[in-house]
Design a protein around this motif. Structure first.
Motif, short mmCIF file in Angstrom:
data_model
loop_
_atom_site.label_atom_id
_atom_site.label_comp_id
_atom_site.label_asym_id
_atom_site.label_seq_id
_atom_site.Cartn_x
_atom_site.Cartn_y
_atom_site.Cartn_z
N LYS A 59 6.17 -0.92 -7.71
CA LYS A 59 7.00 -1.72 -7.94
C LYS A 59 8.29 -1.56 -8.06
O LYS A 59 9.10 -2.36 -7.88
CB LYS A 59 6.48 -2.60 -9.27
CG LYS A 59 5.04 -3.42 -8.79
CD LYS A 59 4.87 -4.42 -10.01
CE LYS A 59 4.33 -3.85 -11.33
NZ LYS A 59 3.87 -4.63 -12.46
N GLY A 60 8.42 -0.33 -8.67
CA GLY A 60 10.01 0.31 -8.86
C GLY A 60 10.79 0.19 -7.34
O GLY A 60 12.02 0.50 -7.27
N LYS B 120 10.90 -2.50 -5.40
CA LYS B 120 11.61 -3.86 -5.71
C LYS B 120 11.33 -4.57 -4.43
O LYS B 120 11.15 -5.68 -4.46
CB LYS B 120 12.97 -3.63 -5.95
CG LYS B 120 13.28 -2.85 -7.24
CD LYS B 120 14.53 -2.61 -7.65
CE LYS B 120 14.56 -1.81 -8.91
NZ LYS B 120 16.11 -1.45 -9.52
N ASN B 121 11.67 -4.23 -3.09
CA ASN B 121 11.76 -5.08 -1.90
C ASN B 121 11.28 -4.30 -0.88
O ASN B 121 11.23 -3.04 -0.74
CB ASN B 121 13.23 -5.63 -2.10
CG ASN B 121 14.41 -4.37 -1.71
OD1 ASN B 121 13.93 -3.90 -0.90
ND2 ASN B 121 15.32 -4.76 -2.56
N ASN C 24 13.44 -1.54 0.69
CA ASN C 24 13.29 -0.24 0.33
C ASN C 24 11.83 0.45 0.61
O ASN C 24 11.73 1.70 0.87
CB ASN C 24 13.18 -0.06 -1.24
CG ASN C 24 14.77 -0.28 -1.63
OD1 ASN C 24 15.78 0.10 -1.28
ND2 ASN C 24 14.85 -1.10 -2.86
N MET D 259 2.61 -7.45 -4.64
CA MET D 259 3.85 -7.96 -4.57
C MET D 259 4.31 -8.34 -3.20
O MET D 259 5.24 -8.96 -2.82
CB MET D 259 5.25 -7.15 -4.75
CG MET D 259 5.38 -7.08 -6.24
SD MET D 259 6.55 -5.85 -6.88
CE MET D 259 7.99 -6.33 -6.31
N GLY E 98 8.71 4.95 -7.89
CA GLY E 98 8.86 3.87 -8.43
C GLY E 98 7.42 3.54 -9.08
O GLY E 98 6.97 2.14 -9.22
N ASN F 190 11.03 8.06 -11.30
CA ASN F 190 10.87 6.74 -12.13
C ASN F 190 12.01 6.64 -13.04
O ASN F 190 12.22 7.64 -13.41
CB ASN F 190 9.58 6.53 -12.80
CG ASN F 190 9.04 5.11 -13.14
OD1 ASN F 190 9.94 4.35 -13.70
ND2 ASN F 190 8.05 4.67 -12.49
N ASP G 175 16.56 6.45 -10.49
CA ASP G 175 16.33 5.07 -9.52
C ASP G 175 15.56 5.48 -8.49
O ASP G 175 16.09 6.14 -7.58
CB ASP G 175 17.64 4.20 -9.61
CG ASP G 175 17.08 2.85 -8.93
OD1 ASP G 175 16.12 2.17 -9.12
OD2 ASP G 175 17.93 2.82 -7.84
#
Length: 374
Positions: free
Chosen positions: A260-261, A263-264, A267, A291, A316, A337, A355
């Motif tokens: 989930k780190g 995010k989209n 990525n 997700m 992540g 992470n 990140d």
């Protein structure tokens, strides 16, 4: 950062309430352990009969369990089919002996057509030759036959295990089988009070033997009486799944995965690009699948695939228990992470607090800069 062993949940008070000991102290000391059975699942790959990879893992585990008993019981492979297994059978037997089997039991009957027939035949054999422990791979076939066999033998079954040990309980040696529970939030260790003590084990969570155990061993055929057996299941058609993603991912030497780190979706596309640049397979956590960032076929963890790569790089991913179950046999874990308290760091060889998308960008830029032109 050194790897740390995961803790398992084991309530001794509940065990005392739920398990009874059929042997007195004297009987426990005198009783010799029976044989340990491993179901040797045979698959057909391009017309060639071969053993499922989980069989070698189970045999190695069975040998280690046998060594915990004073009499070191034989480890026996169980093959069940409706006829002889052509010219590949000798190779299969030699492979079983090399991976830890003392003896091969060949159970055959023309009424064995599918998994219900296998379960019935193996159950009849176990009623005559009851083993101390019976291990079965948590494959499609294994998960189908194991509950039928345990029900027929009136014994318990611990399913989808990730760890096997021998423990002392009420002056008797017992199989302690550990599996994820409560949605992967805890690891439960379970004992079985009846024989055989049965467990199914996930592929790729146990180690195979490095050296060959022996070249040859004992062999015995058994023809069960299935005269009154009427198979309630008829297979109308079979279709081969041509998607090789599963085997490619499970056998990959290097795997990069995102959680989930990332995010989209953008990525995640970078993750796939990075995997291509270093020749790795790519995967994702359950959170990433939920997700919609990656397909479930790529999911690693308790409800996904179990892998054993030489290098696993997690971008992540927090590292919940249900995810760590899927990578417990990875040789080296590298985790990125931005949360310095992420659980995955406790099990990582290398921990990078940063990140994850930023690290991906920098890695891709560096690889592309140094790429040798065609």
């Amino acid at each position: 950062m050194a790897k740390k062993k995961k803790c398992s949940s084991n309530n001794e008070n509940n065990e005392a309430e739920n398990f009874s000991n059929d042997f007195s102290n004297e009987q426990a000391e005198e009783r010799f352990a029976r044989e340990i059975f491993v179901y040797a699942e045979i698959t057909n790959e391009d017309g060639k009969m071969t053993l499922h990879p989980v069989v070698a893992e189970l045999l190695n585990a069975a040998r280690k369990l046998a060594e915990k008993y004073s009499n070191t019981p034989n480890v026996c492979s169980i093959i069940s089919t409706n006829n002889n297994i052509n010219d590949d059978f000798d190779t299969i037997k030699k492979t079983l002996y090399a991976n830890g089997s003392d003896k091969v039991y060949f159970i055959k009957n023309e009424k064995i057509k599918n998994y219900t027939g296998i379960a019935k035949a193996v159950s009849e054999f176990c009623k005559i030759n009851t083993p101390e422990i019976f291990l079965i791979g948590a494959t499609i076939i294994g998960r189908s036959i194991a509950p039928l066999i345990s029900s027929s033998l009136n014994t318990g079954l611990t399913a989808d295990c990730t760890k096997l040990e021998i423990t002392n309980f009420k002056d008797e040696k017992k199989l302690a089988a550990t599996r994820p529970t409560f949605g992967g939030q805890l690891m439960a260790t379970i004992l079985c009070k009846n024989l055989p003590q049965m467990a199914t084990v996930r592929p790729h969570v146990l180690q195979k033997r490095i050296d060959a155990y022996k070249e040859n061993g004992e062999f015995e055929e058994f023809i069960p009486n299935l005269d009154n057996f009427n198979d309630c299941l008829t297979i109308l058609n079979t279709e081969i799944n041509k998607n090789k993603l599963s085997s490619e991912l499970e056998n990959a030497q290097v795997v990069v995965a995102g959680g989930k780190g990332l995010k989209n979706e953008e990525n995640f596309q970078k993750l796939i690009k990075f995997a291509g640049l270093i020749g790795a397979s790519y995967a994702g956590s359950r959170g990433a699948v939920d997700m919609g960032l990656i397909d479930k076929e790529h999911q690693i963890g308790q409800t996904g695939k179990t892998i054993a790569p030489k290098v696993y790089i997690a971008f992540g991913i927090s590292g919940a228990i249900h995810h760590m179950v899927g990578i417990s046999n990875a040789k080296k874990i590298i985790a990125i992470n931005n949360d310095e308290n992420a659980p995955i760091f406790e099990n990582s060889d290398i921990a990078i607090v940063e990140d994850a998308p930023k690290v991906l960008d920098e890695l891709i830029a560096e690889l592309e800069k140094n790429e040798i032109p065609a």
